[in-house]
Design a protein around this motif. Structure first.
Motif, mmCIF file in Angstrom:
data_model
loop_
_atom_site.group_PDB
_atom_site.id
_atom_site.type_symbol
_atom_site.label_atom_id
_atom_site.label_comp_id
_atom_site.label_asym_id
_atom_site.label_seq_id
_atom_site.Cartn_x
_atom_site.Cartn_y
_atom_site.Cartn_z
ATOM 1 N N ASN A 1 67.193 77.542 54.449
ATOM 2 C CA ASN A 1 68.033 76.737 53.071
ATOM 3 C C ASN A 1 67.334 77.564 52.292
ATOM 4 O O ASN A 1 67.764 76.820 51.379
ATOM 5 N N LYS A 2 68.067 78.500 52.792
ATOM 6 C CA LYS A 2 69.416 78.971 51.469
ATOM 7 C C LYS A 2 69.842 79.119 50.778
ATOM 8 O O LYS A 2 70.815 79.460 50.118
ATOM 9 N N GLY A 3 71.111 77.636 51.397
ATOM 10 C CA GLY A 3 72.700 77.789 50.712
ATOM 11 C C GLY A 3 71.942 76.970 49.572
ATOM 12 O O GLY A 3 71.354 76.207 48.978
ATOM 13 N N VAL A 4 73.708 77.195 48.823
ATOM 14 C CA VAL A 4 73.456 76.763 47.524
ATOM 15 C C VAL A 4 73.882 75.319 47.761
ATOM 16 O O VAL A 4 73.924 74.467 47.060
ATOM 17 N N LEU A 5 74.482 75.027 49.126
ATOM 18 C CA LEU A 5 75.452 73.916 49.994
ATOM 19 C C LEU A 5 74.263 73.622 51.034
ATOM 20 O O LEU A 5 73.395 74.462 51.047
ATOM 21 N N ASP A 6 73.403 72.442 50.913
ATOM 22 C CA ASP A 6 73.343 71.960 52.502
ATOM 23 C C ASP A 6 74.052 72.129 53.774
ATOM 24 O O ASP A 6 75.105 72.117 53.327
#
Ligand code: ADA
Length: 574
Positions: free
Chosen positions: A544-549
């Motif tokens: 979950n480290k995306g800056v987008l999902d």
């Protein structure tokens, strides 16, 4: 999808479409024991390119996906099946006879065979089972999801009957100002020591014939490209070279950019000018398509990255789709391309099959991507245990594999041990640091997590000043924090979008205070499915480290970075 190079005089068939399909669960059979005659029923259809286990009926399934279709051959002779990349490993059969084994996940590879004119049955059995013994390149402990399928392009090429025919032509910039390039043309059946008159044409200029002398199957010479335009992120000008064999039996078109990239005096120099990298790690993945990302999504990802003022992508952690690299060439996005590896331990490094496959896939990657100006960094073995002596010999072999073929780009590996016991950094041209201050390296719930970023950057800078390393550029190749899309918290606690935004903002601020760094590459662009076991750090079975999902919806951090990168960009322009 056809990518460069082009062979206009060869019959080329795009085999994308809906193939017949059957699935054999891993509990029933493994790939080495598969025989097409035992499995004649194909009750279903499957899209190619695609991943059979990303969504729909076989989401999450492990086993063998067997794909079948008819192919048409116009005349008896030699054919080449060009796979853009399969997952994870595959066996290829023509009319029941095995014609190829592909053990290199994500890698473009070609398989040649002879066939009569007419209709033939092509079967490709791919297995997404994680098996250390015969698929050592994708190991069960890798943290990202191992999808299965014919995930990238697939084409059939009828090879020319001509006396001599082309392989690839490597185009290497010698001088940006004058547009001087060197051509190394692979010629099959070219007789060593003879002269071969090859027609050469740059762009739509005048064609001329040059007498190349053939040495070890290669014809080499230098030329000045007429009206040369340098390639850069600001102005991604591309050129083509068209080559025709003496009897006009074969023709090759390669596309290239005129640019140089160097790691020198602790800086990265693009066309001699200092370049700071602003970007993200990007997995080739989406929940609906797995790693079989369609062209529209590749373009959307690059447009989003552009909107965030990025100039760089680290293609983690495997060879990139050639169609994606063509697009990066056109849009002026700089790329780090690496072969497949993840956190490999000392035991792994001692496995001879693992070693050989690493060398093979790295060689394939370097050769496949030879002419992409966007690819400025070659890498391998993400977060290998670079504290042990076994890693030194292993990485030295990989550096040699790259440099034997291409000395025009710097080489690196992403290390999570910089300043903390890494003994391999002298082997590569760039020091690349994967680091998670304020996330893994912190007691999350009580400390001011972001306060860890500055001291860690100091430590990394200091490590890069060690004797022998002081001339190498240093980049942050990973840094990030997890945030669940839509999770907001007034106290800005870990896992909230606010926490992630604060930490990444602090990283941008600290980056500006540490001029020794040449790049800031966040982990990661979008959330991606993680390995099934997930683990306590992988809520939803996702990283979950995306800056987008995973559906490319922005979290708060996206806009924070957009602003910070815009400032960095305007500072660099001054
Ligand atoms: C590592 C690794 C990434 C990812 C990341 C994380 O550094 O290189 O692939 O797993 O950590 O999110 O933990």
């Amino acid at each position: 999808m056809t990518t460069y190079p082009l062979y206009p005089r060869r019959r080329r068939t795009d085999l994308a479409g809906f193939w017949d399909f059957q699935f054999i669960p891993q509990t029933i059979l493994t790939l080495p024991d598969f025989s097409p005659s035992d499995w004649p029923e194909y009750p279903e259809k499957q899209a190619v390119p695609g991943c059979f286990d990303a969504a729909g009926k076989y989401a999450g399934a492990r086993g063998i996906g067997v794909y079948r279709r008819a192919i048409q051959v116009s005349r008896k002779g030699r054919l080449r099946l060009e796979l853009g990349g399969i997952l994870l490993i595959g066996r290829i059969f023509l009319d029941g006879r095995e014609i190829g084994f592909d053990p290199w996940p994500y890698s473009a590879a070609a398989f040649e065979f002879e066939a009569e004119a007419g209709i033939h049955e092509l079967i490709i059995a791919v297995e997404n089972r994680l098996n250390r013994a015969y698929n050592p390149l994708f190991l069960p402990e890798y943290a990202f999801y191992a999808y299965g399928g014919i995930s990238r392009s697939i084409e059939l090429m009828e090879m020319p009957c001509a006396e001599a025919c082309f392989g690839r032509c490597t185009v290497t910039t010698q001088d940006v100002g004058t547009g001087r390039v060197r051509l190394d043309i692979e010629v099959e059946n070219g007789k060593d020591g003879t002269l071969m008159p090859i027609a050469v044409q740059f762009d739509s200029g005048l064609a001329f014939t040059h007498n190349f002398s053939v040495r070890n199957g290669i014809c080499s010479a230098e030329f000045s490209v007429p009206d040369p335009k340098p390639w850069s992120p600001e102005s991604p000008a591309l050129h083509t070279v068209r080559l025709i064999t003496p009897d006009a039996g074969d023709e090759l078109i390669e596309r290239f950019g005129i640019r140089t990239i160097e790691a020198k005096n602790a800086k990265l120099l693009l066309n001699g000018k200092e370049q700071t990298l602003r970007g993200f790690n990007r997995h080739d993945a989406h929940p609906e398509f797995g790693s079989g990302v369609p062209p529209a999504l590749m373009l959307e990802d690059l447009q989003i990255l552009r909107s965030m003022h990025c100039n760089f992508i680290r293609g983690c952690h495997y060879p990139q789709n050639q169609a994606f690299l063509d697009l990066c060439d056109e849009l002026g996005i700089l790329v780090w391309e690496e072969s497949l590896g993840w956190g490999n331990s000392k035991d792994c490094l001692k496995d001879p099959l693992f070693h050989d496959r690493q060398i093979e896939q790295t060689a394939l990657m370097v050769r496949n991507s030879r002419n992409h100006p966007s690819v400025i960094i070659r890498a391998f073995m993400n977060e290998v245990d670079s504290t042990v002596p076994e890693a030194r010999a292993f990485l030295a072999d990989l550096v040699k594999t790259v440099k034997d073929f291409d000395t025009s780009r710097p080489v690196t590996f992403a290390s999570n041990h910089v300043g903390r016991g890494d003994i391999c950094l002298d082997l590569v041209d760039i020091i690349s640091c994967n680091t998670y201050p304020g996330w893994y390296e912190t007691y999350l719930y009580e400390e001011d997590c972001k306060a860890h970023v500055g001291p860690r950057f100091d430590e990394l800078e200091k490590a890069a000043q060690a004797p022998g390393l002081e001339d190498k550029p240093i980049i942050i190749s990973e840094l990030g924090a997890a945030a669940l899309f839509g999770c907001h918290d007034r106290a800005r606690i870990p896992w909230s979008e606010e926490f992630q935004a604060d930490l990444l903002e602090e990283a941008c601020r600290q980056f500006a205070l540490h001029p020794r760094f040449s790049g800031l590459v966040f982990w990661q662009f979008a959330d991606t499915r993680s390995r099934i076991q997930g683990g306590s750090n992988q809520a939803r079975g996702f990283n979950n480290k995306g800056v987008l999902d995973e559906y490319r919806r922005e979290k708060l951090a996206a806009d924070v970075i957009r602003k910070a990168f815009a400032e960095m960009e305007s500072r660099q322009k001054k």
